[in-house]
Design a protein around this motif. Structure first.
Motif, PDB file in Angstrom:
ATOM      1  N   ALA A 168       0.831  -1.208   0.000  1.00 19.21           N
ATOM      2  CA  ALA A 168       0.000   0.000   0.000  1.00 19.21           C
ATOM      3  C   ALA A 168       0.865   1.258   0.000  1.00 19.21           C
ATOM      4  O   ALA A 168       0.590   2.203  -0.735  1.00 19.21           O
ATOM      5  CB  ALA A 168      -0.937  -0.007   1.208  1.00 19.21           C
ATOM      6  N   LEU A 169       1.908   1.248   0.815  1.00 21.35           N
ATOM      7  CA  LEU A 169       2.815   2.396   0.859  1.00 21.35           C
ATOM      8  C   LEU A 169       3.426   2.659  -0.514  1.00 21.35           C
ATOM      9  O   LEU A 169       3.411   3.792  -1.011  1.00 21.35           O
ATOM     10  CB  LEU A 169       3.920   2.159   1.893  1.00 21.35           C
ATOM     11  N   LEU A 170       3.933   1.601  -1.136  1.00 21.98           N
ATOM     12  CA  LEU A 170       4.530   1.765  -2.465  1.00 21.98           C
ATOM     13  C   LEU A 170       3.479   2.162  -3.498  1.00 21.98           C
ATOM     14  O   LEU A 170       3.733   3.009  -4.361  1.00 21.98           O
ATOM     15  CB  LEU A 170       5.237   0.479  -2.884  1.00 21.98           C
ATOM     16  N   GLY A 171       2.299   1.550  -3.435  1.00 20.78           N
ATOM     17  CA  GLY A 171       1.233   1.885  -4.379  1.00 20.78           C
ATOM     18  C   GLY A 171       0.826   3.343  -4.289  1.00 20.78           C
ATOM     19  O   GLY A 171       0.673   4.027  -5.305  1.00 20.78           O
ATOM     20  N   VAL A 172       0.671   3.848  -3.061  1.00 21.32           N
ATOM     21  CA  VAL A 172       0.305   5.259  -2.884  1.00 21.32           C
ATOM     22  C   VAL A 172       1.443   6.156  -3.370  1.00 21.32           C
ATOM     23  O   VAL A 172       1.206   7.160  -4.055  1.00 21.32           O
ATOM     24  CB  VAL A 172      -0.056   5.557  -1.413  1.00 21.32           C
ATOM     25  N   MET A 173       2.682   5.793  -3.036  1.00 24.65           N
ATOM     26  CA  MET A 173       3.820   6.602  -3.486  1.00 24.65           C
ATOM     27  C   MET A 173       3.905   6.649  -5.014  1.00 24.65           C
ATOM     28  O   MET A 173       4.084   7.723  -5.594  1.00 24.65           O
ATOM     29  CB  MET A 173       5.124   6.033  -2.918  1.00 24.65           C
ATOM     30  N   PHE A 174       3.756   5.499  -5.666  1.00 25.10           N
ATOM     31  CA  PHE A 174       3.822   5.471  -7.127  1.00 25.10           C
ATOM     32  C   PHE A 174       2.645   6.225  -7.745  1.00 25.10           C
ATOM     33  O   PHE A 174       2.801   6.895  -8.763  1.00 25.10           O
ATOM     34  CB  PHE A 174       3.886   4.032  -7.649  1.00 25.10           C
ATOM     35  N   SER A 175       1.481   6.134  -7.134  1.00 28.03           N
ATOM     36  CA  SER A 175       0.314   6.868  -7.642  1.00 28.03           C
ATOM     37  C   SER A 175       0.515   8.374  -7.525  1.00 28.03           C
ATOM     38  O   SER A 175       0.170   9.125  -8.442  1.00 28.03           O
ATOM     39  CB  SER A 175      -0.951   6.452  -6.886  1.00 28.03           C
ATOM     40  N   MET A 176       1.074   8.816  -6.402  1.00 26.07           N
ATOM     41  CA  MET A 176       1.335  10.251  -6.221  1.00 26.07           C
ATOM     42  C   MET A 176       2.414  10.731  -7.187  1.00 26.07           C
ATOM     43  O   MET A 176       2.323  11.819  -7.743  1.00 26.07           O
ATOM     44  CB  MET A 176       1.750  10.556  -4.777  1.00 26.07           C
ATOM     45  N   LEU A 177       3.431   9.900  -7.393  1.00 29.14           N
ATOM     46  CA  LEU A 177       4.480  10.231  -8.364  1.00 29.14           C
ATOM     47  C   LEU A 177       3.891  10.350  -9.765  1.00 29.14           C
ATOM     48  O   LEU A 177       4.179  11.303 -10.497  1.00 29.14           O
ATOM     49  CB  LEU A 177       5.573   9.162  -8.333  1.00 29.14           C
ATOM     50  N   LEU A 178       3.046   9.406 -10.122  1.00 28.72           N
ATOM     51  CA  LEU A 178       2.400   9.435 -11.428  1.00 28.72           C
ATOM     52  C   LEU A 178       1.499  10.669 -11.568  1.00 28.72           C
ATOM     53  O   LEU A 178       1.489  11.326 -12.614  1.00 28.72           O
ATOM     54  CB  LEU A 178       1.588   8.150 -11.631  1.00 28.72           C
ATOM     55  N   ALA A 179       0.764  11.007 -10.506  1.00 29.69           N
ATOM     56  CA  ALA A 179      -0.085  12.205 -10.538  1.00 29.69           C
ATOM     57  C   ALA A 179       0.761  13.464 -10.695  1.00 29.69           C
ATOM     58  O   ALA A 179       0.385  14.387 -11.427  1.00 29.69           O
ATOM     59  CB  ALA A 179      -0.927  12.283  -9.273  1.00 29.69           C
ATOM     60  N   ALA A 180       1.914  13.510 -10.027  1.00 32.26           N
ATOM     61  CA  ALA A 180       2.801  14.675 -10.150  1.00 32.26           C
ATOM     62  C   ALA A 180       3.336  14.807 -11.569  1.00 32.26           C
ATOM     63  O   ALA A 180       3.400  15.907 -12.120  1.00 32.26           O
ATOM     64  CB  ALA A 180       3.951  14.562  -9.153  1.00 32.26           C
ATOM     65  N   VAL A 181       3.706  13.680 -12.170  1.00 35.14           N
ATOM     66  CA  VAL A 181       4.199  13.708 -13.557  1.00 35.14           C
ATOM     67  C   VAL A 181       3.099  14.188 -14.496  1.00 35.14           C
ATOM     68  O   VAL A 181       3.330  15.037 -15.354  1.00 35.14           O
ATOM     69  CB  VAL A 181       4.733  12.320 -13.983  1.00 35.14           C
ATOM     70  N   VAL A 182       1.895  13.666 -14.321  1.00 33.16           N
ATOM     71  CA  VAL A 182       0.772  14.083 -15.171  1.00 33.16           C
ATOM     72  C   VAL A 182       0.479  15.561 -14.951  1.00 33.16           C
ATOM     73  O   VAL A 182       0.187  16.290 -15.902  1.00 33.16           O
ATOM     74  CB  VAL A 182      -0.482  13.217 -14.890  1.00 33.16           C
ATOM     75  N   LEU A 183       0.577  16.015 -13.709  1.00 29.50           N
ATOM     76  CA  LEU A 183       0.326  17.427 -13.405  1.00 29.50           C
ATOM     77  C   LEU A 183       1.318  18.343 -14.109  1.00 29.50           C
ATOM     78  O   LEU A 183       0.963  19.419 -14.580  1.00 29.50           O
ATOM     79  CB  LEU A 183       0.387  17.648 -11.885  1.00 29.50           C
ATOM     80  N   VAL A 184       2.560  17.899 -14.238  1.00 34.02           N
ATOM     81  CA  VAL A 184       3.593  18.698 -14.914  1.00 34.02           C
ATOM     82  C   VAL A 184       3.442  18.610 -16.428  1.00 34.02           C
ATOM     83  O   VAL A 184       3.511  19.615 -17.125  1.00 34.02           O
ATOM     84  CB  VAL A 184       5.012  18.235 -14.485  1.00 34.02           C
ATOM     85  N   VAL A 185       3.214  17.388 -16.936  1.00 35.07           N
ATOM     86  CA  VAL A 185       3.164  17.169 -18.379  1.00 35.07           C
ATOM     87  C   VAL A 185       1.841  17.633 -18.991  1.00 35.07           C
ATOM     88  O   VAL A 185       1.833  18.268 -20.040  1.00 35.07           O
ATOM     89  CB  VAL A 185       3.405  15.671 -18.706  1.00 35.07           C
ATOM     90  N   ALA A 186       0.745  17.298 -18.362  1.00 34.02           N
ATOM     91  CA  ALA A 186      -0.580  17.635 -18.905  1.00 34.02           C
ATOM     92  C   ALA A 186      -1.496  18.098 -17.780  1.00 34.02           C
ATOM     93  O   ALA A 186      -2.372  17.359 -17.328  1.00 34.02           O
ATOM     94  CB  ALA A 186      -1.172  16.425 -19.619  1.00 34.02           C
ATOM     95  N   PRO A 187      -1.324  19.327 -17.291  1.00 31.59           N
ATOM     96  CA  PRO A 187      -2.094  19.786 -16.132  1.00 31.59           C
ATOM     97  C   PRO A 187      -3.605  19.767 -16.336  1.00 31.59           C
ATOM     98  O   PRO A 187      -4.353  19.550 -15.391  1.00 31.59           O
ATOM     99  CB  PRO A 187      -1.591  21.204 -15.892  1.00 31.59           C
ATOM    100  N   ALA A 188      -4.066  19.944 -17.546  1.00 30.77           N
ATOM    101  CA  ALA A 188      -5.505  19.950 -17.799  1.00 30.77           C
ATOM    102  C   ALA A 188      -6.124  18.567 -17.571  1.00 30.77           C
ATOM    103  O   ALA A 188      -7.314  18.449 -17.293  1.00 30.77           O
ATOM    104  CB  ALA A 188      -5.780  20.402 -19.226  1.00 30.77           C
TER     105      ALA A 188
END
Length: 143
Positions: free
Chosen positions: A79-99
């Motif tokens: 769960a810890l790794l899953g949440v961390m990877f999900s947040m990392l993925l959300a951060a990447v998407v936020l930078v690459v495609a904020p819309a």
């Protein structure tokens, strides 16, 4: 039997592959076949399938099912790794495609923190169930 060694790169590859590939597949199905398969439950499929796989790997490595303590410990780690990877993925998407994520600033930091905490709790419970399910299925499959 050997000892189970958790492999973080394998977990990350499997989890992130599903987290990226599943939405792409759903998008393609919606675009070309006209079926909309998206739902809130789709976000749980990566942790479900990844922990199911790890449960089977545990049995193959040890020749036994995990005891209750081991299963909860692994579920917490997954769960810890899953949440961390999900947040990392959300951060990447936020930078690459904020819309793509919409206007998260309107939600506030407190609300986002509560959402992440709820996500972590759900991930622990789902990981616990699917880790044990993967182990049980593999025990039945073994001779």
């Amino acid at each position: 039997m050997a000892e189970y060694r958790f492999n973080i790169p394998r977990f990350a590859t499997f989890y992130l592959g599903l987290s990226i590939g599943l939405p792409v597949l759903i998008y393609l199905i919606r675009q070309y076949l006209g079926f909309d398969l998206s739902s809130g439950g789709i976000s749980l499929i990566p942790i479900m399938l990844t922990t199911l796989n790890e449960g089977a790997r545990f049995v193959r490595a040890t020749g036994r099912r995990p005891d209750n303590r081991e299963a909860w410990k692994m579920a917490g780690l997954f769960a810890l790794l899953g949440v961390m990877f999900s947040m990392l993925l959300a951060a990447v998407v936020l930078v690459v495609a904020p819309a793509f994520l919409g206007d998260l600033s309107s939600l506030g930091v407190g609300f986002i923190a509560v959402m992440v905490a709820v996500m972590a709790i759900v991930y622990v419970l789902v990981a616990r169930v699917f880790f044990a399910l993967g182990a049980r299925s593999e025990v039945k499959r073994l001779p």
